[in-house]
Scaffold this motif. Structure first.
Motif, PDB file in Angstrom:
ATOM      1  N   THR A  51     -10.035 -23.272 -10.582  1.00  0.00           N
ATOM      2  CA  THR A  51     -11.310 -23.962 -10.352  1.00  0.00           C
ATOM      3  C   THR A  51     -12.376 -23.565 -11.362  1.00  0.00           C
ATOM      4  O   THR A  51     -13.370 -24.271 -11.521  1.00  0.00           O
ATOM      5  N   ASP A  52     -12.178 -22.461 -12.071  1.00  0.00           N
ATOM      6  CA  ASP A  52     -13.113 -22.027 -13.113  1.00  0.00           C
ATOM      7  C   ASP A  52     -12.836 -22.684 -14.471  1.00  0.00           C
ATOM      8  O   ASP A  52     -13.668 -22.606 -15.369  1.00  0.00           O
ATOM      9  N   LEU A  53     -11.678 -23.290 -14.628  1.00  0.00           N
ATOM     10  CA  LEU A  53     -11.275 -23.868 -15.913  1.00  0.00           C
ATOM     11  C   LEU A  53     -11.988 -25.202 -16.131  1.00  0.00           C
ATOM     12  O   LEU A  53     -11.783 -26.154 -15.380  1.00  0.00           O
ATOM     13  N   ALA A  54     -12.798 -25.294 -17.176  1.00  0.00           N
ATOM     14  CA  ALA A  54     -13.607 -26.487 -17.429  1.00  0.00           C
ATOM     15  C   ALA A  54     -12.779 -27.689 -17.861  1.00  0.00           C
ATOM     16  O   ALA A  54     -12.989 -28.798 -17.366  1.00  0.00           O
ATOM     17  N   ASP A  55     -11.845 -27.491 -18.786  1.00  0.00           N
ATOM     18  CA  ASP A  55     -11.087 -28.612 -19.344  1.00  0.00           C
ATOM     19  C   ASP A  55      -9.604 -28.428 -19.017  1.00  0.00           C
ATOM     20  O   ASP A  55      -8.850 -27.839 -19.792  1.00  0.00           O
ATOM     21  N   VAL A  56      -9.193 -28.941 -17.882  1.00  0.00           N
ATOM     22  CA  VAL A  56      -7.846 -28.718 -17.348  1.00  0.00           C
ATOM     23  C   VAL A  56      -6.765 -29.421 -18.173  1.00  0.00           C
ATOM     24  O   VAL A  56      -5.692 -28.865 -18.394  1.00  0.00           O
ATOM     25  N   MET A  83       1.318 -20.815 -10.040  1.00  0.00           N
ATOM     26  CA  MET A  83       0.154 -19.977 -10.308  1.00  0.00           C
ATOM     27  C   MET A  83      -0.451 -19.545  -8.987  1.00  0.00           C
ATOM     28  O   MET A  83      -0.305 -20.218  -7.970  1.00  0.00           O
ATOM     29  N   ASN A  84      -1.100 -18.405  -9.019  1.00  0.00           N
ATOM     30  CA  ASN A  84      -1.867 -17.915  -7.881  1.00  0.00           C
ATOM     31  C   ASN A  84      -3.335 -17.964  -8.249  1.00  0.00           C
ATOM     32  O   ASN A  84      -3.695 -17.803  -9.415  1.00  0.00           O
ATOM     33  N   ASN A  85      -4.181 -18.171  -7.260  1.00  0.00           N
ATOM     34  CA  ASN A  85      -5.623 -18.098  -7.445  1.00  0.00           C
ATOM     35  C   ASN A  85      -6.158 -17.013  -6.521  1.00  0.00           C
ATOM     36  O   ASN A  85      -6.146 -17.174  -5.299  1.00  0.00           O
ATOM     37  N   ARG A  86      -6.542 -15.915  -7.097  1.00  0.00           N
ATOM     38  CA  ARG A  86      -7.062 -14.709  -6.450  1.00  0.00           C
ATOM     39  C   ARG A  86      -6.004 -13.974  -5.630  1.00  0.00           C
ATOM     40  O   ARG A  86      -5.624 -12.876  -5.996  1.00  0.00           O
ATOM     41  N   ILE A  87      -5.508 -14.543  -4.544  1.00  0.00           N
ATOM     42  CA  ILE A  87      -4.523 -13.862  -3.713  1.00  0.00           C
ATOM     43  C   ILE A  87      -3.205 -13.784  -4.481  1.00  0.00           C
ATOM     44  O   ILE A  87      -2.724 -14.787  -5.000  1.00  0.00           O
ATOM     45  N   SER A  88      -2.649 -12.604  -4.574  1.00  0.00           N
ATOM     46  CA  SER A  88      -1.401 -12.327  -5.311  1.00  0.00           C
ATOM     47  C   SER A  88      -1.534 -12.555  -6.813  1.00  0.00           C
ATOM     48  O   SER A  88      -0.531 -12.644  -7.506  1.00  0.00           O
ATOM     49  N   GLN A  89      -2.738 -12.640  -7.313  1.00  0.00           N
ATOM     50  CA  GLN A  89      -2.968 -12.792  -8.756  1.00  0.00           C
ATOM     51  C   GLN A  89      -3.062 -11.388  -9.345  1.00  0.00           C
ATOM     52  O   GLN A  89      -4.067 -10.702  -9.184  1.00  0.00           O
ATOM     53  N   SER A  90      -2.010 -10.953 -10.026  1.00  0.00           N
ATOM     54  CA  SER A  90      -1.926  -9.569 -10.508  1.00  0.00           C
ATOM     55  C   SER A  90      -2.944  -9.243 -11.599  1.00  0.00           C
ATOM     56  O   SER A  90      -3.346  -8.099 -11.744  1.00  0.00           O
TER      57      SER A  90
END
Length: 134
Positions: A51-56, A83-90
């Motif tokens: 969700t932080d990525l401006a140009d997907v 991909m993980n977002n926050r949870i389980s994001q190493s």
């Protein structure tokens, strides 16, 4: 700018088996692969989550090309892309896993067993095979 393991790889401050690199993304072998040839695709600019990525679009074009290259370069039956977002994001830097898959390879559900490369030469050989397929 935030500094994390992936930012250090992007900056060339930490070694990695780089498969591809351009102005949008850097792709390199995971050091603890699910299967050999497991690639991480990360945006060159530091963002933590999707969700932080401006140009997907341009980023996922690189992910798509990497999935194709992993299949072709390693003669894999397919890929698992996740991909993980926050949870389980190493690492708190957006990254997409592109994992080579073959029928009956033993991967089930969301349990990701990890393996290791036998040597630096073996890891480099996988990076080279995938890179040539790009």
């Amino acid at each position: 700018m935030s500094t994390d393991l992936f930012c250090e790889i992007i900056a060339g401050e930490r070694p990695a088996y780089v498969v591809a690199s351009d102005e949008v993304a850097v792709s390199f072998l995971d050091t603890r692969p699910v299967f050999k040839g497991h690639v991480l695709v990360v945006p060159r600019t530091h963002v933590e989550t999707l969700t932080d990525l401006a140009d997907v679009g341009p980023f996922f074009q690189r992910v798509q090309a990497m999935a194709r290259a992993v299949e072709q370069g390693l003669q894999a039956g397919g890929t698992f892309v996740a991909m993980n977002n926050r949870i389980s994001q190493s690492v708190a830097h957006l990254h997409v896993h592109v994992v080579p898959r073959n029928k009956k390879d033993g991967l089930r559900g969301f349990f990701w067993p990890r393996t290791k490369y036998e040597s630096a030469e073996e890891a480099q050989s996988y990076a080279d095979l995938i890179s040539k397929a790009l």
